[in-house]
Design an enzyme around this catalytic site. Structure first.
Site, PDB file in Angstrom:
ATOM      1  N   CYS A 113       0.836  -1.113  -0.063  1.00 34.41           N
ATOM      2  CA  CYS A 113       0.077  -0.039  -0.090  1.00 34.41           C
ATOM      3  C   CYS A 113       1.104   1.319   0.041  1.00 34.41           C
ATOM      4  O   CYS A 113       0.649   2.202  -0.883  1.00 34.41           O
ATOM      5  CB  CYS A 113      -0.905  -0.190   1.206  1.00 34.41           C
ATOM      6  SG  CYS A 113      -0.161  -0.567   2.771  1.00 34.41           S
ATOM      7  N   HIS A 116      -2.952   6.161   4.635  1.00 34.64           N
ATOM      8  CA  HIS A 116      -1.859   6.395   4.904  1.00 34.64           C
ATOM      9  C   HIS A 116      -1.180   7.674   4.504  1.00 34.64           C
ATOM     10  O   HIS A 116      -1.696   8.085   3.272  1.00 34.64           O
ATOM     11  CB  HIS A 116      -0.766   5.307   4.173  1.00 34.64           C
ATOM     12  CG  HIS A 116      -1.058   3.976   4.854  1.00 34.64           C
ATOM     13  ND1 HIS A 116      -1.666   3.753   5.840  1.00 34.64           N
ATOM     14  CD2 HIS A 116      -0.488   2.587   4.441  1.00 34.64           C
ATOM     15  CE1 HIS A 116      -1.519   2.354   6.300  1.00 34.64           C
ATOM     16  NE2 HIS A 116      -0.995   1.687   5.226  1.00 34.64           N
TER      17      HIS A 116
HETATM   18  N1  LIG Z   1      -4.490  -3.641   5.415  1.00 34.51           N
HETATM   19  C1  LIG Z   1      -3.797  -3.381   4.338  1.00 34.51           C
HETATM   20  O1  LIG Z   1      -3.830  -1.966   3.998  1.00 34.51           O
HETATM   21  C2  LIG Z   1      -3.343  -4.096   3.092  1.00 34.51           C
HETATM   22  C3  LIG Z   1      -2.808  -3.305   1.889  1.00 34.51           C
HETATM   23  C4  LIG Z   1      -2.163  -4.004   1.105  1.00 34.51           C
HETATM   24  C5  LIG Z   1      -2.066  -5.483   1.188  1.00 34.51           C
HETATM   25  N2  LIG Z   1      -2.410  -6.048   2.444  1.00 34.51           N
HETATM   26  C6  LIG Z   1      -2.242  -7.742   2.583  1.00 34.51           C
HETATM   27  O2  LIG Z   1      -3.739  -8.164   2.344  1.00 34.51           O
HETATM   28  C7  LIG Z   1      -3.730  -9.494   3.108  1.00 34.51           C
HETATM   29  C8  LIG Z   1      -4.896  -9.412   3.904  1.00 34.51           C
HETATM   30  O3  LIG Z   1      -4.810  -8.094   4.965  1.00 34.51           O
HETATM   31  P1  LIG Z   1      -6.201  -7.533   5.841  1.00 34.51           P
HETATM   32  O4  LIG Z   1      -5.688  -6.343   6.348  1.00 34.51           O
HETATM   33  O5  LIG Z   1      -7.328  -7.814   4.842  1.00 34.51           O
HETATM   34  O6  LIG Z   1      -6.137  -8.734   6.893  1.00 34.51           O
HETATM   35  P2  LIG Z   1      -7.355  -9.271   7.928  1.00 34.51           P
HETATM   36  O7  LIG Z   1      -8.227  -8.211   8.026  1.00 34.51           O
HETATM   37  O8  LIG Z   1      -6.642  -9.876   8.926  1.00 34.51           O
HETATM   38  O9  LIG Z   1      -7.732 -10.515   6.983  1.00 34.51           O
HETATM   39  C9  LIG Z   1      -7.273 -11.677   6.500  1.00 34.51           C
HETATM   40  C10 LIG Z   1      -8.116 -12.554   5.591  1.00 34.51           C
HETATM   41  O10 LIG Z   1      -7.400 -13.795   5.282  1.00 34.51           O
HETATM   42  C11 LIG Z   1      -8.350 -14.811   5.557  1.00 34.51           C
HETATM   43  N3  LIG Z   1      -7.366 -16.070   5.661  1.00 34.51           N
HETATM   44  C12 LIG Z   1      -6.510 -16.066   6.785  1.00 34.51           C
HETATM   45  N4  LIG Z   1      -5.851 -17.349   6.732  1.00 34.51           N
HETATM   46  C13 LIG Z   1      -6.321 -17.876   5.754  1.00 34.51           C
HETATM   47  C14 LIG Z   1      -6.287 -19.543   5.182  1.00 34.51           C
HETATM   48  N5  LIG Z   1      -5.407 -20.176   5.995  1.00 34.51           N
HETATM   49  N6  LIG Z   1      -7.015 -19.650   4.309  1.00 34.51           N
HETATM   50  C15 LIG Z   1      -7.967 -18.836   3.735  1.00 34.51           C
HETATM   51  N7  LIG Z   1      -8.194 -17.660   4.073  1.00 34.51           N
HETATM   52  C16 LIG Z   1      -7.334 -17.362   5.160  1.00 34.51           C
HETATM   53  C17 LIG Z   1      -8.932 -14.491   6.625  1.00 34.51           C
HETATM   54  O11 LIG Z   1     -10.191 -15.294   6.862  1.00 34.51           O
HETATM   55  P3  LIG Z   1     -10.882 -15.485   8.101  1.00 34.51           P
HETATM   56  O12 LIG Z   1     -11.720 -14.600   8.385  1.00 34.51           O
HETATM   57  O13 LIG Z   1     -11.799 -16.879   8.163  1.00 34.51           O
HETATM   58  O14 LIG Z   1      -9.818 -15.711   9.183  1.00 34.51           O
HETATM   59  C18 LIG Z   1      -9.401 -13.205   6.385  1.00 34.51           C
HETATM   60  O15 LIG Z   1     -10.702 -13.018   5.369  1.00 34.51           O
HETATM   61  C19 LIG Z   1      -2.302  -9.408   4.028  1.00 34.51           C
HETATM   62  O16 LIG Z   1      -1.571 -10.251   3.107  1.00 34.51           O
HETATM   63  C20 LIG Z   1      -1.853  -8.113   3.808  1.00 34.51           C
HETATM   64  O17 LIG Z   1      -0.495  -8.068   3.704  1.00 34.51           O
HETATM   65  C21 LIG Z   1      -2.999  -5.437   3.499  1.00 34.51           C
END
Ligand SMILES: NC(=O)c1ccc[n+]([C@@H]2O[C@H](COP(=O)([O-])OP(=O)(O)OC[C@H]3O[C@@H](n4cnc5c(N)ncnc54)[C@H](OP(=O)(O)O)[C@@H]3O)[C@@H](O)[C@H]2O)c1
Length: 329
Positions: free
Chosen positions: A126, A234
């Site tokens: 991001c 951000h």
């Molecule tokens: N937040 C940001 O600004 C941002 C920006 C760019 C990239 N990202 C990336 O995007 C990804 C998710 O971020 P987030 O902020 O959305 O995290 P989050 O809110 O913690 O959500 C994680 C998601 O992944 C799922 N998940 C976790 N383990 C899994 C598994 N073993 N099999 C299938 N699904 C699984 C979770 O499902 P459950 O609900 O079932 O646990 C949930 O849907 C990360 O890799 C992060 O680095 C985030």
């Protein structure tokens, strides 16, 4: 067109569903996918309920495109399995970004490099996306030599648990900690894990991903990434030194003509970008555009964007739109 959103119950996944709906993405079928913990849970898309399914069940249905935001290890394990059944994966984690065989794409900058053979496409971090959105047009014109960036990153960048930590601390409730310290009324100079060189992984993403997206390994980048108690969006202080001199009015004009960038830079009316106004929007906002008088050919910028939108979900959906529009899936 069958689309799977893997990690649909997470922060980024939720925004992906919203963005697909808002942009009226041309899909015939949507699969919402998460971990076993969420299988069977009901979500909503365009007013209709959809049940969360598991990754193996989604693979059986061979979607055309899978938008992944389920963390690096899930991506490393499962993205190749989707690719094997012919699905094109667009991944938000850091798993594939620096893999030489994978493209790291910001559509406004380098989508034209994509081909039908790209079965796993990486979405940049991001904080990198918003910075390169502002810098790419300036690099083309003035040739960047060095970037010094300091970030002020919102808790939504860490995921659901971190948003809950901030909310709990504001309301005085004890709960699970996403960070090693309180974030309310604090600033933590620690985003992601530390590497051996003393920088965090987030800081090194700004270095490596910027060079890869701008396709120029000679650009020197140094970064300090700080977590602050904002809920979404951000901010970045960017100091950039060019090979060639620039005219400030030309810089403003160039940025205001760049797709996806909005210039907010009228000091007479206190107009500059701020996360509370960028939050929920797709653009990257640039302001406080001024010359750094301490050395030649150097510019200061303040760059703000919604990390869950252009920093993640919107950029991913834009890549998918490009693939569909250009018959690459
Ligand atoms: N937040 C940001 O600004 C941002 C920006 C760019 C990239 N990202 C990336 O995007 C990804 C998710 O971020 P987030 O902020 O959305 O995290 P989050 O809110 O913690 O959500 C994680 C998601 O992944 C799922 N998940 C976790 N383990 C899994 C598994 N073993 N099999 C299938 N699904 C699984 C979770 O499902 P459950 O609900 O079932 O646990 C949930 O849907 C990360 O890799 C992060 O680095 C985030």
């Amino acid at each position: 067109m069958k689309i799977a959103v893997v990690g649909a119950t997470g922060l980024v996944g939720g925004v992906m569903l919203k963005v697909l709906e808002e942009r009226n993405f041309p899909l015939d079928e949507l699969l919402v996918v998460a971990s076993e913990r969420s299988v069977g849970k009901k979500m909503e898309f365009k007013g209709q309920p959809i049940e969360v399914i598991s990754i193996p069940d989604a693979i059986k249905q061979k979607p055309d495109i899978a938008l992944f935001s389920a963390g690096g290890s899930t991506s490393l394990e499962w993205a190749p399995k989707f690719a094997e059944v012919g699905t094109t994966v667009i991944d938000n984690s850091s798993a594939w970004r620096m893999d030489h065989s994978k493209k790291l794409v910001v559509p406004e900058i380098n989508a034209s490099s994509l081909t039908k053979d790209d079965k796993i496409i990486a979405n940049p971090n991001c904080s990198t996306i918003q910075m390169v959105m502002a810098l790419a047009p300036l690099h083309t014109k003035y040739d960047i030599k060095r970037i010094v960036v300091s970030t002020y990153q919102s808790v939504s960048g860490t995921g659901v648990k971190a948003v809950e930590q901030l909310e709990n601390e504001i309301s005085g409730v004890k709960g699970e900690m996403a960070y090693p310290y309180p974030i309310h009324k604090n600033a933590i100079p620690h985003c992601d894990v530390f590497e051996e060189n003393g920088y965090t992984k987030e800081e090194m993403k700004l270095v490596r991903e910027t060079q890869k997206i701008l396709n120029d390994k000679t650009i020197a980048v140094t970064a300090t990434a700080v977590r602050i108690p904002t809920a979404g969006g951000h901010s970045e202080s960017v100091n950039v030194e060019f090979e060639n001199d620039f005219d400030l009015n030309d810089v403003r004009k160039l940025l205001s003509e760049t797709d996806g960038v909005t210039v907010q830079d009228n000091l007479d009316v206190n107009n500059y970008p701020m996360p509370i106004y960028a939050n929920g929007k797709d653009d990257v906002f640039v302001g406080r555009i001024r010359r750094d008088g301490s050395q030649p050919n150097t510019l200061n910028l303040w760059v703000v964007s919604d990390n869950l939108r252009k920093g993640a979900a919107t950029n991913t959906v834009q890549i998918a739109e490009y693939l569909v529009k250009n018959n690459l899936v």
